[in-house]
Design a protein around this motif. Structure first.
Motif, PDB file in Angstrom:
ATOM      1  N   LYS A 249       0.547   2.137  10.675  1.00 56.19           N
ATOM      2  CA  LYS A 249      -0.228   1.480   9.627  1.00 56.19           C
ATOM      3  C   LYS A 249      -1.557   1.020  10.202  1.00 56.19           C
ATOM      4  O   LYS A 249      -1.634   0.577  11.337  1.00 56.19           O
ATOM      5  CB  LYS A 249       0.549   0.286   9.041  1.00 56.19           C
ATOM      6  CG  LYS A 249       1.802   0.672   8.276  1.00 56.19           C
ATOM      7  CD  LYS A 249       2.466  -0.540   7.639  1.00 56.19           C
ATOM      8  CE  LYS A 249       3.702  -0.146   6.850  1.00 56.19           C
ATOM      9  NZ  LYS A 249       4.350  -1.325   6.205  1.00 56.19           N
ATOM     10  N   ASN A 286      12.042  15.840   3.111  1.00 54.65           N
ATOM     11  CA  ASN A 286      12.856  14.649   2.863  1.00 54.65           C
ATOM     12  C   ASN A 286      12.131  13.390   3.325  1.00 54.65           C
ATOM     13  O   ASN A 286      12.157  12.353   2.651  1.00 54.65           O
ATOM     14  CB  ASN A 286      14.207  14.765   3.586  1.00 54.65           C
ATOM     15  CG  ASN A 286      15.167  15.705   2.875  1.00 54.65           C
ATOM     16  OD1 ASN A 286      15.021  15.946   1.683  1.00 54.65           O
ATOM     17  ND2 ASN A 286      16.117  16.240   3.609  1.00 54.65           N
ATOM     18  N   HIS A 289       9.412  12.626   0.717  1.00 50.97           N
ATOM     19  CA  HIS A 289       9.942  11.989  -0.490  1.00 50.97           C
ATOM     20  C   HIS A 289      10.385  10.551  -0.227  1.00 50.97           C
ATOM     21  O   HIS A 289      10.135   9.656  -1.059  1.00 50.97           O
ATOM     22  CB  HIS A 289      11.126  12.803  -1.032  1.00 50.97           C
ATOM     23  CG  HIS A 289      10.738  14.117  -1.647  1.00 50.97           C
ATOM     24  ND1 HIS A 289       9.860  14.223  -2.707  1.00 50.97           N
ATOM     25  CD2 HIS A 289      11.094  15.393  -1.338  1.00 50.97           C
ATOM     26  CE1 HIS A 289       9.708  15.490  -3.035  1.00 50.97           C
ATOM     27  NE2 HIS A 289      10.435  16.230  -2.212  1.00 50.97           N
ATOM     28  N   GLU A 290      11.049  10.326   0.912  1.00 49.15           N
ATOM     29  CA  GLU A 290      11.512   8.977   1.226  1.00 49.15           C
ATOM     30  C   GLU A 290      10.339   8.015   1.400  1.00 49.15           C
ATOM     31  O   GLU A 290      10.415   6.846   1.008  1.00 49.15           O
ATOM     32  CB  GLU A 290      12.362   9.009   2.506  1.00 49.15           C
ATOM     33  CG  GLU A 290      13.749   9.605   2.331  1.00 49.15           C
ATOM     34  CD  GLU A 290      14.591   8.791   1.367  1.00 49.15           C
ATOM     35  OE1 GLU A 290      14.502   7.550   1.400  1.00 49.15           O
ATOM     36  OE2 GLU A 290      15.342   9.395   0.581  1.00 49.15           O
ATOM     37  N   THR A 291       9.259   8.495   1.968  1.00 47.77           N
ATOM     38  CA  THR A 291       8.077   7.640   2.148  1.00 47.77           C
ATOM     39  C   THR A 291       7.489   7.226   0.805  1.00 47.77           C
ATOM     40  O   THR A 291       7.173   6.053   0.579  1.00 47.77           O
ATOM     41  CB  THR A 291       7.009   8.371   2.979  1.00 47.77           C
ATOM     42  OG1 THR A 291       7.573   8.743   4.242  1.00 47.77           O
ATOM     43  CG2 THR A 291       5.801   7.480   3.210  1.00 47.77           C
ATOM     44  N   LYS A 293       9.009   7.159  -2.048  1.00 47.86           N
ATOM     45  CA  LYS A 293       9.989   6.305  -2.726  1.00 47.86           C
ATOM     46  C   LYS A 293       9.914   4.870  -2.199  1.00 47.86           C
ATOM     47  O   LYS A 293      10.006   3.901  -2.961  1.00 47.86           O
ATOM     48  CB  LYS A 293      11.394   6.880  -2.512  1.00 47.86           C
ATOM     49  CG  LYS A 293      12.505   6.073  -3.172  1.00 47.86           C
ATOM     50  CD  LYS A 293      13.855   6.727  -2.925  1.00 47.86           C
ATOM     51  CE  LYS A 293      14.974   5.903  -3.541  1.00 47.86           C
ATOM     52  NZ  LYS A 293      16.311   6.531  -3.275  1.00 47.86           N
ATOM     53  N   ARG A 294       9.729   4.738  -0.878  1.00 48.40           N
ATOM     54  CA  ARG A 294       9.685   3.414  -0.251  1.00 48.40           C
ATOM     55  C   ARG A 294       8.475   2.606  -0.724  1.00 48.40           C
ATOM     56  O   ARG A 294       8.536   1.379  -0.843  1.00 48.40           O
ATOM     57  CB  ARG A 294       9.650   3.568   1.278  1.00 48.40           C
ATOM     58  CG  ARG A 294       9.823   2.272   2.037  1.00 48.40           C
ATOM     59  CD  ARG A 294       9.755   2.498   3.541  1.00 48.40           C
ATOM     60  NE  ARG A 294      10.590   3.615   3.949  1.00 48.40           N
ATOM     61  CZ  ARG A 294      10.150   4.716   4.520  1.00 48.40           C
ATOM     62  NH1 ARG A 294       8.846   4.859   4.767  1.00 48.40           N
ATOM     63  NH2 ARG A 294      10.971   5.675   4.863  1.00 48.40           N
ATOM     64  N   HIS A 295       7.369   3.297  -1.020  1.00 47.04           N
ATOM     65  CA  HIS A 295       6.144   2.592  -1.392  1.00 47.04           C
ATOM     66  C   HIS A 295       5.824   2.698  -2.885  1.00 47.04           C
ATOM     67  O   HIS A 295       4.725   2.309  -3.302  1.00 47.04           O
ATOM     68  CB  HIS A 295       4.969   3.141  -0.576  1.00 47.04           C
ATOM     69  CG  HIS A 295       5.108   2.896   0.899  1.00 47.04           C
ATOM     70  ND1 HIS A 295       4.915   1.657   1.467  1.00 47.04           N
ATOM     71  CD2 HIS A 295       5.442   3.735   1.912  1.00 47.04           C
ATOM     72  CE1 HIS A 295       5.116   1.741   2.777  1.00 47.04           C
ATOM     73  NE2 HIS A 295       5.435   2.997   3.073  1.00 47.04           N
ATOM     74  N   GLU A 298       3.632   0.081  -5.233  1.00 47.99           N
ATOM     75  CA  GLU A 298       2.612  -0.632  -4.466  1.00 47.99           C
ATOM     76  C   GLU A 298       1.235  -0.081  -4.861  1.00 47.99           C
ATOM     77  O   GLU A 298       0.670   0.769  -4.170  1.00 47.99           O
ATOM     78  CB  GLU A 298       2.858  -0.477  -2.963  1.00 47.99           C
ATOM     79  CG  GLU A 298       4.186  -1.043  -2.496  1.00 47.99           C
ATOM     80  CD  GLU A 298       4.417  -0.841  -1.002  1.00 47.99           C
ATOM     81  OE1 GLU A 298       3.493  -0.336  -0.322  1.00 47.99           O
ATOM     82  OE2 GLU A 298       5.508  -1.177  -0.506  1.00 47.99           O
ATOM     83  N   ARG A 301      -1.874   1.470  -2.739  1.00 44.39           N
ATOM     84  CA  ARG A 301      -1.452   1.855  -1.385  1.00 44.39           C
ATOM     85  C   ARG A 301      -1.905   3.282  -1.081  1.00 44.39           C
ATOM     86  O   ARG A 301      -1.745   4.190  -1.885  1.00 44.39           O
ATOM     87  CB  ARG A 301       0.062   1.772  -1.261  1.00 44.39           C
ATOM     88  CG  ARG A 301       0.626   2.334   0.027  1.00 44.39           C
ATOM     89  CD  ARG A 301       0.439   1.403   1.202  1.00 44.39           C
ATOM     90  NE  ARG A 301       1.305   0.224   1.057  1.00 44.39           N
ATOM     91  CZ  ARG A 301       1.272  -0.821   1.845  1.00 44.39           C
ATOM     92  NH1 ARG A 301       0.356  -0.870   2.811  1.00 44.39           N
ATOM     93  NH2 ARG A 301       2.085  -1.843   1.647  1.00 44.39           N
TER      94      ARG A 301
END
Length: 349
Positions: A249, A286, A289-291, A293-295, A298, A301
């Motif tokens: 980040k 995967n 997609h997970e990234t 989904k996690r944000h 927001e 962002r």
């Protein structure tokens, strides 16, 4: 074929006397050194019945040298090949039924790809103890069948140990160090078709695990329990204090942290052994997609997915998903000054 028959092997040097039968397909053959070898019945040829006297007929005729008089047989000398002075040995696993590649039982072989005879002990480890499953001598540049493994017993094969001594009979040779190696077997591979690969040792695909290559043994896993616990404790502390290397980040101009995700497969996995190109692409997608989904939610962002240039397969897959599944988000090429031409910037809206 019956107990007491003398046989020779079709696919490898040697033979002996049938001592017993194991199931419908296997015979236990005792060679001239007194070792018992389980061999598939279809790979044996009967060359004598009962106690009929045979003179060294356990070896194929082409491998026995006869003098000019034709009356005396010289001792068998293994044919050596260029490059075979370095030890190369492998464990190989094949499906017992070729028509049911990942649904039936399996056969285990020891492959000797060198000019040395190898005396070895094949074991399975359970915690601090080992159980010997097969031991014996395998001639140079040949392979030997060790055992048939029931599908239900695969979970007990995660830790395989090999002890091995190399020698040449009847001639001088360069001495090799005795080996003691423990291999970690990923039994999940037995259920994946792509893990059974074409090879130089069998006519059909097989799972191949190196024991020693060019005199270099496979990495040993004999780690004291105390050291392992300390390493795990230290790893947990490191993981708690540092982000994953693939995800970083940094602050944007508006103060919101920009997320950077490196999708290069080497950043995501320690090893890709046994994985196809499609397996690796699926894993990378995967993470993508997970990234997202996690944000999700927001607003504002920014997420940079670093995919590299390569052949453009991963980039094309990401853009396809952004144009269909994530149409509410905007995306563009990330700054080439910061990331070159191999990154995509996604903004959550």
């Amino acid at each position: 074929m019956k107990i007491g028959d003398k046989v020779r092997f079709l696919n490898s040097v040697g033979g002996g006397i049938v001592k017993a039968f194991q199931g419908k397909n296997m015979a236990l053959v005792e060679d001239e050194s007194g070792f018992d070898f389980p061999v598939r019945i279809e790979e044996c040829v009967v060359v004598g019945a009962g106690d009929v006297a045979l003179k060294d007929e356990t070896r194929p005729v082409s491998e026995v040298e006869v003098d000019r008089k034709g009356s005396e047989e010289k001792p068998y000398v293994a044919v050596e090949r260029p490059g075979g002075e370095r030890l190369n040995a492998f464990l190989a696993y094949l499906p017992a039924d070729r028509r049911r590649l990942t649904q039936g039982d399996y056969e285990a072989y020891f492959v000797n790809d060198s000019n040395y005879c190898l005396y070895f002990n094949y074991m399975l480890r359970d915690n601090s103890s080992c159980t010997s499953r097969f031991h014996g001598m395998v001639e140079s540049n040949t392979k030997v069948f060790m055992e048939e493994i029931a599908r239900a017993d695969l979970n007990g094969m995660e830790r395989v140990c090999i002890q091995m001594i190399a020698l040449k009979e009847g001639k001088a040779f360069a001495m090799k160090n005795a080996l003691s190696v423990e291999l970690r077997i990923d039994t999940v591979k037995f259920y994946k078709l792509h893990c059974f690969v074409e090879n130089d040792y069998f006519d059909e695909p097989a799972l191949i695990f190196p024991i020693v290559q060019s005199d270099m043994p496979a990495k040993e896993l004999l780690i004291p329990a105390a050291e392992l616990q300390e390493a795990m404790r230290q790893k947990n502390q490191d993981d708690a204090s540092q982000p994953r290397q693939a995800v970083q980040k940094r602050k944007d101009a508006d103060g919101m942290a920009r997320v950077e995700v490196d999708l290069h497969i080497g950043q995501l996995l320690d090893s890709t052994q046994g994985m196809t190109a499609q397996d690796m692409l699926d894993y990378q997608m995967n993470v993508f997609h997970e990234t997202l989904k996690r944000h999700a939610g927001e607003k504002g962002r920014q997420i940079v997915f670093i995919h590299g240039k390569g052949e453009g397969v991963l980039r094309a897959a990401i853009e396809k998903e952004l144009k269909t599944r994530y149409r509410a988000y905007t995306f563009q090429d990330a700054s080439f000054q910061e990331y070159g031409f191999g990154a995509t910037l996604v903004k959550i809206r």
